[in-house]
Motif scaffolding. Structure first.
Motif, mmCIF file in Angstrom:
data_model
loop_
_atom_site.group_PDB
_atom_site.id
_atom_site.type_symbol
_atom_site.label_atom_id
_atom_site.label_comp_id
_atom_site.label_asym_id
_atom_site.label_seq_id
_atom_site.Cartn_x
_atom_site.Cartn_y
_atom_site.Cartn_z
ATOM 1 N N SER A 149 4.688 5.685 -6.820
ATOM 2 C CA SER A 149 5.652 4.682 -6.348
ATOM 3 C C SER A 149 5.803 4.731 -4.831
ATOM 4 O O SER A 149 5.927 3.692 -4.173
ATOM 5 C CB SER A 149 7.008 4.891 -7.013
ATOM 6 N N PHE A 150 5.796 5.925 -4.254
ATOM 7 C CA PHE A 150 5.863 6.072 -2.800
ATOM 8 C C PHE A 150 4.649 5.417 -2.146
ATOM 9 O O PHE A 150 4.775 4.657 -1.179
ATOM 10 C CB PHE A 150 5.945 7.552 -2.426
ATOM 11 N N LEU A 151 3.480 5.682 -2.685
ATOM 12 C CA LEU A 151 2.257 5.088 -2.147
ATOM 13 C C LEU A 151 2.251 3.566 -2.337
ATOM 14 O O LEU A 151 1.779 2.831 -1.464
ATOM 15 C CB LEU A 151 1.027 5.723 -2.796
ATOM 16 N N ALA A 152 2.796 3.113 -3.456
ATOM 17 C CA ALA A 152 2.908 1.663 -3.683
ATOM 18 C C ALA A 152 3.798 1.038 -2.612
ATOM 19 O O ALA A 152 3.554 -0.089 -2.170
ATOM 20 C CB ALA A 152 3.459 1.381 -5.077
ATOM 21 N N TRP B 179 4.045 1.988 0.461
ATOM 22 C CA TRP B 179 3.244 1.848 1.673
ATOM 23 C C TRP B 179 2.472 0.526 1.644
ATOM 24 O O TRP B 179 2.420 -0.189 2.633
ATOM 25 C CB TRP B 179 2.265 3.009 1.797
ATOM 26 N N LEU B 180 1.897 0.224 0.511
ATOM 27 C CA LEU B 180 1.161 -1.028 0.376
ATOM 28 C C LEU B 180 2.130 -2.221 0.355
ATOM 29 O O LEU B 180 1.890 -3.233 1.018
ATOM 30 C CB LEU B 180 0.310 -1.014 -0.896
ATOM 31 N N TRP B 181 3.223 -2.108 -0.386
ATOM 32 C CA TRP B 181 4.198 -3.178 -0.548
ATOM 33 C C TRP B 181 4.713 -3.670 0.807
ATOM 34 O O TRP B 181 4.819 -4.867 1.043
ATOM 35 C CB TRP B 181 5.358 -2.654 -1.394
ATOM 36 N N TYR B 182 5.045 -2.718 1.685
ATOM 37 C CA TYR B 182 5.624 -3.067 2.986
ATOM 38 C C TYR B 182 4.586 -3.103 4.107
ATOM 39 O O TYR B 182 4.940 -3.168 5.276
ATOM 40 C CB TYR B 182 6.749 -2.086 3.340
ATOM 41 N N SER B 183 3.327 -3.090 3.747
ATOM 42 C CA SER B 183 2.251 -3.125 4.748
ATOM 43 C C SER B 183 2.017 -4.560 5.232
ATOM 44 O O SER B 183 2.451 -5.525 4.600
ATOM 45 C CB SER B 183 0.949 -2.582 4.145
ATOM 46 N N PRO B 184 1.288 -4.695 6.342
ATOM 47 C CA PRO B 184 0.930 -6.036 6.821
ATOM 48 C C PRO B 184 0.079 -6.824 5.818
ATOM 49 O O PRO B 184 0.052 -8.046 5.865
ATOM 50 C CB PRO B 184 0.137 -5.760 8.096
ATOM 51 N N LYS B 185 -0.572 -6.129 4.891
ATOM 52 C CA LYS B 185 -1.414 -6.803 3.904
ATOM 53 C C LYS B 185 -0.594 -7.527 2.834
ATOM 54 O O LYS B 185 -1.062 -8.471 2.221
ATOM 55 C CB LYS B 185 -2.355 -5.808 3.240
ATOM 56 N N GLN C 36 13.297 8.660 0.974
ATOM 57 C CA GLN C 36 12.610 7.778 0.025
ATOM 58 C C GLN C 36 11.936 8.580 -1.082
ATOM 59 O O GLN C 36 12.085 8.256 -2.262
ATOM 60 C CB GLN C 36 11.581 6.914 0.772
ATOM 61 N N ILE C 37 11.205 9.628 -0.725
ATOM 62 C CA ILE C 37 10.492 10.391 -1.750
ATOM 63 C C ILE C 37 11.476 11.150 -2.641
ATOM 64 O O ILE C 37 11.278 11.236 -3.856
ATOM 65 C CB ILE C 37 9.404 11.317 -1.163
ATOM 66 N N VAL C 38 12.565 11.663 -2.075
ATOM 67 C CA VAL C 38 13.568 12.344 -2.902
ATOM 68 C C VAL C 38 14.231 11.343 -3.845
ATOM 69 O O VAL C 38 14.402 11.618 -5.031
ATOM 70 C CB VAL C 38 14.611 13.076 -2.023
#
Length: 128
Positions: free
Chosen positions: A20-23, A25-31, A59-61
């Motif tokens: 979910s944390f890695l998601a 990163w993608l979710w809020y990325s410029p992409k 966020q991770i906690v």
């Protein structure tokens, strides 16, 4: 303490939080949604001089605790409790965005990330 630890699949809890944390990163990325979200909350993407360590740790906690909540309800066979909690927290987050005068796009983006995270956690609980 037994009711919140008994039968919990800890591997699924940890993996659910990390994925979910890695998601995010993608979710809020410029992409994906990052640029329009940033505009909607009044920040400029790519202007930070350093990583927001405190925000990332929080966020991770938070994701780990949410994944644990999903794990506890999965162990107890109470999926509807996760759905109820997700709806409640998503609406509270949405209303917080309204108080901060974030754009509707930014509020929906944040709401969508929370729902996406819980779906990821539920899927991982089901797979492991």
């Amino acid at each position: 303490m037994g009711e919140i630890a008994s039968g919990v699949n800890w591997l699924a809890v940890i993996l659910g939080a990390v994925v979910s944390f890695l998601a995010g990163w993608l979710w809020y990325s410029p992409k994906l949604f990052g640029p329009k979200w940033a505009e909607g909350v009044g920040v400029e993407m790519g202007t930070a001089n350093e990583m927001p360590v405190g925000a990332m740790v929080s966020q991770i906690v938070g994701l780990l605790l949410l994944s644990w909540f999903v794990g506890v309800t999965a162990a107890a066979g109470m999926l509807l409790t996760v759905i109820l909690g997700t709806i409640a927290f998503a609406l509270l987050g949405y209303s917080g965005g309204m108080f901060r005068k974030n754009s509707a796009y930014a509020r929906v983006t944040d709401l969508g990330y929370l729902v996406c995270s819980v779906v990821i956690m539920i899927i991982i609980q089901g797979l492991l």
